[in-house]
Design an enzyme around this catalytic site. Structure first.
Site, PDB file in Angstrom:
ATOM      1  N   ASP A 141      65.126  57.404  42.925  1.00 41.68           N
ATOM      2  CA  ASP A 141      64.634  56.108  42.457  1.00 41.68           C
ATOM      3  C   ASP A 141      63.944  56.247  41.099  1.00 41.68           C
ATOM      4  O   ASP A 141      63.111  55.427  40.724  1.00 41.68           O
ATOM      5  CB  ASP A 141      63.735  55.435  43.497  1.00 41.68           C
ATOM      6  CG  ASP A 141      62.567  56.297  43.953  1.00 41.68           C
ATOM      7  OD1 ASP A 141      62.578  57.523  43.705  1.00 41.68           O
ATOM      8  OD2 ASP A 141      61.633  55.754  44.576  1.00 41.68           O
ATOM      9  N   ASP A 160      60.968  62.188  39.868  1.00 40.95           N
ATOM     10  CA  ASP A 160      62.436  62.186  39.942  1.00 40.95           C
ATOM     11  C   ASP A 160      63.028  62.761  38.659  1.00 40.95           C
ATOM     12  O   ASP A 160      64.026  63.494  38.699  1.00 40.95           O
ATOM     13  CB  ASP A 160      62.973  60.763  40.118  1.00 40.95           C
ATOM     14  CG  ASP A 160      62.392  60.038  41.310  1.00 40.95           C
ATOM     15  OD1 ASP A 160      63.105  59.856  42.302  1.00 40.95           O
ATOM     16  OD2 ASP A 160      61.206  59.638  41.246  1.00 40.95           O
ATOM     17  N   VAL A 165      65.561  61.768  47.098  1.00 45.35           N
ATOM     18  CA  VAL A 165      64.147  61.917  46.751  1.00 45.35           C
ATOM     19  C   VAL A 165      63.485  60.555  46.535  1.00 45.35           C
ATOM     20  O   VAL A 165      62.428  60.452  45.920  1.00 45.35           O
ATOM     21  CB  VAL A 165      63.965  62.844  45.522  1.00 45.35           C
ATOM     22  CG1 VAL A 165      64.406  64.263  45.848  1.00 45.35           C
ATOM     23  CG2 VAL A 165      64.732  62.322  44.300  1.00 45.35           C
ATOM     24  N   GLN A 171      47.460  59.100  38.868  1.00 46.88           N
ATOM     25  CA  GLN A 171      47.076  59.831  40.085  1.00 46.88           C
ATOM     26  C   GLN A 171      45.559  59.928  40.200  1.00 46.88           C
ATOM     27  O   GLN A 171      45.004  59.829  41.293  1.00 46.88           O
ATOM     28  CB  GLN A 171      47.696  61.237  40.082  1.00 46.88           C
ATOM     29  CG  GLN A 171      49.199  61.248  40.265  1.00 46.88           C
ATOM     30  CD  GLN A 171      49.636  60.929  41.683  1.00 46.88           C
ATOM     31  OE1 GLN A 171      48.902  61.138  42.639  1.00 46.88           O
ATOM     32  NE2 GLN A 171      50.846  60.412  41.834  1.00 46.88           N
ATOM     33  N   HIS A 188      56.408  65.724  43.325  1.00 47.23           N
ATOM     34  CA  HIS A 188      56.947  65.709  44.692  1.00 47.23           C
ATOM     35  C   HIS A 188      58.429  66.076  44.758  1.00 47.23           C
ATOM     36  O   HIS A 188      58.834  66.998  45.466  1.00 47.23           O
ATOM     37  CB  HIS A 188      56.775  64.313  45.305  1.00 47.23           C
ATOM     38  CG  HIS A 188      55.386  63.790  45.324  1.00 47.23           C
ATOM     39  ND1 HIS A 188      54.427  64.237  46.215  1.00 47.23           N
ATOM     40  CD2 HIS A 188      54.776  62.837  44.570  1.00 47.23           C
ATOM     41  CE1 HIS A 188      53.298  63.585  46.007  1.00 47.23           C
ATOM     42  NE2 HIS A 188      53.486  62.730  45.014  1.00 47.23           N
ATOM     43  N   ASP A 189      59.252  65.309  44.024  1.00 52.14           N
ATOM     44  CA  ASP A 189      60.706  65.392  44.194  1.00 52.14           C
ATOM     45  C   ASP A 189      61.286  66.724  43.735  1.00 52.14           C
ATOM     46  O   ASP A 189      62.303  67.186  44.258  1.00 52.14           O
ATOM     47  CB  ASP A 189      61.390  64.252  43.432  1.00 52.14           C
ATOM     48  CG  ASP A 189      60.969  62.881  43.944  1.00 52.14           C
ATOM     49  OD1 ASP A 189      60.363  62.805  45.031  1.00 52.14           O
ATOM     50  OD2 ASP A 189      61.245  61.880  43.262  1.00 52.14           O
TER      51      ASP A 189
END
EC number: 3.2.2.8
Length: 313
Positions: A11, A16, A124, A227, A239-240
Site C-alpha cells: 500500500d 513499503d 505488506v 512516529q 515494518h515492511d
C-alpha cells in the site's frame, strides 16, 4: 544462490518504499511484479506512490493496481502516519511511469496458475488483494510457496489497543488468508518495532549515498516526525522491509510457530491477530511468527541494498 521469486503486494507508504527498494535490488530476490492495494491511503494515491518510487530508482518491474476497498468494512487510512499523499516527505519528478492495465488480482491468479509452485507472496499492506485472489480462484492455494506478510501482533496493536493497522484495515481479508492453509510467516509489530530507524541510521544511509540513500533519508526523516508525534518513538520502524530481510536470510530473524486466528467480531478486539504463543488451544500451528531480529545484520542489509543503486559509470 537460489533467487526467491516474489510478488510484492503493498500500500506504498514509507516503509513499503524501503521494501520495494530492497526487493528490486538484492540478488537473492527475483521481484516479478508489484501489486498495489488501498491501505495507508486510497488506491489512487498508493498507486502513484508505488510508481514514483519505481521511477526514481529506475526499477523496471510491472506495477498493477488492485482492490480500492476492503472486502466488508468501511475504508480507513493512516494519514496520521503517512500524510495526505500516503508518502509525504520525498519530492518526486513529474510522473511518467504507468501501471499495467491488468487488475492486480487477475495478475496474481494468472501468474500463480502458470507457475511451478515456486512463487512467494509478500503482502505488506491490507490483505484485500490476496484474499480476493484466493476466493476467485482457490486453485492458486497449492501453487503458493509461502506467504510472508507484515501485519498483526501477538502483543499490543498500533491502530487500536488490540489491532495492527494492516489487519484492522481489512480483518475479513486477513481471516481468509490465515485460514487458507498456505504456509504463513507473519512479521508483526512485536518484531518490526525492533527496527526503529533513529537519526544515526538515517545519517548512515545518507553517507551510503545514491538515489536510494536520498530517498531513504527523505522518507525516514518524515516518519521520524510522525512516529514521535503519534507514539513517542525515537524513530520510525521500517515494518515492511523486515519481510524482505526474512526472505534474503531467514536466520536473521527468530520465529516461533503458533496458531493464529483473526478476530472478525465487532468490538474492542476487531482485527486482532490472536496468537496462541503458549499452545493452550492445542490447535496445530498455522503461522511462523517473528519474535526477534538481528538489527545490526538488518541495517547492514538495508545499506547493502541502498549502495546497489549507486551508478558506477
Amino acid at each position: 544462490m537460489e533467487k526467491r521469486k516474489i510478488i510484492l503486494d503493498c500500500d506504498s507508504g514509507h516503509d513499503d518504499a524501503i521494501a520495494i527498494m530492497m526487493a528490486a535490488k538484492h540478488p537473492a530476490i527475483d521481484l516479478l511484479g508489484i501489486t498495489i492495494v488501498a491501505g495507508n491511503q486510497t488506491l489512487d494515491k498508493t498507486l502513484i506512490n508505488g510508481l514514483n518510487v519505481c521511477q526514481k530508482l529506475e526499477i523496471n518491474v510491472p506495477v498493477y493496481a488492485g482492490m480500492p476497498q476492503p472486502i466488508m468494512r468501511q475504508q480507513i487510512v493512516a494519514d496520521n502516519i503517512h500524510g495526505e499523499t500516503g508518502l509525504d516527505g520525498p519530492v518526486f519528478e513529474p510522473l511518467t511511469r504507468q501501471a499495467e492495465s491488468t487488475h492486480a488480482v487477475k495478475y496474481i491468479i494468472d501468474t500463480l496458475m502458470a507457475s511451478d509452485g515456486d512463487i512467494t507472496l509478500v503482502p505488506v499492506g491490507p490483505l484485500s488483494n490476496i484474499a480476493v485472489a484466493m476466493r476467485m480462484q482457490p486453485a492458486i492455494l497449492p501453487k503458493i510457496r509461502e506467504i510472508v506478510l507484515m501485519g498483526g501482533a501477538y502483543g499490543t496493536g498500533n491502530f487500536t489497543p488490540s489491532a495492527e493497522f494492516n489487519i484492522f484495515a481489512d480483518p475479513e481479508a486477513a481471516r481468509v488468508v490465515f485460514t487458507s492453509g498456505v504456509p504463513l510467516v507473519m512479521m508483526g509489530l512485536d518484531l518490526t518495532n525492533q527496527t526503529v530507524c533513529t537519526p544515526d541510521v538515517i545519517a548512515r544511509m545518507e553517507r551510503a549515498g545514491g538515489p536510494a540513500g536520498e530517498l531513504f533519508s527523505d522518507i525516514m526523516n518524515f516518519t521520524l516526525k510522525t512516529q514521535f508525534e503519534n507514539y513517542g518513538l525515537a524513530g520510525g520502524p521500517v515494518h515492511d522491509a523486515t519481510c524482505i530481510g526474512y526472505l534474503i536470510n531467514p536466520d536473521g530473524i527468530k520465529t516461533q510457530e503458533m496458531y493464529v486466528e483473526v478476530d472478525v467480531n465487532s468490538g474492542p478486539c476487531y482485527g486482532r491477530t490472536v496468537c496462541d504463543e503458549l499452545g493452550v488451544l492445542g490447535k496445530p500451528a498455522n503461522t511462523k511468527v517473528g519474535i526477534t531480529i538481528d538489527t545490526d545484520w538488518f541495517w547492514g542489509l538495508v545499506e547493502e541494498c541502498v549502495r546497489g543503486y549507486i551508478k558506477t559509470h
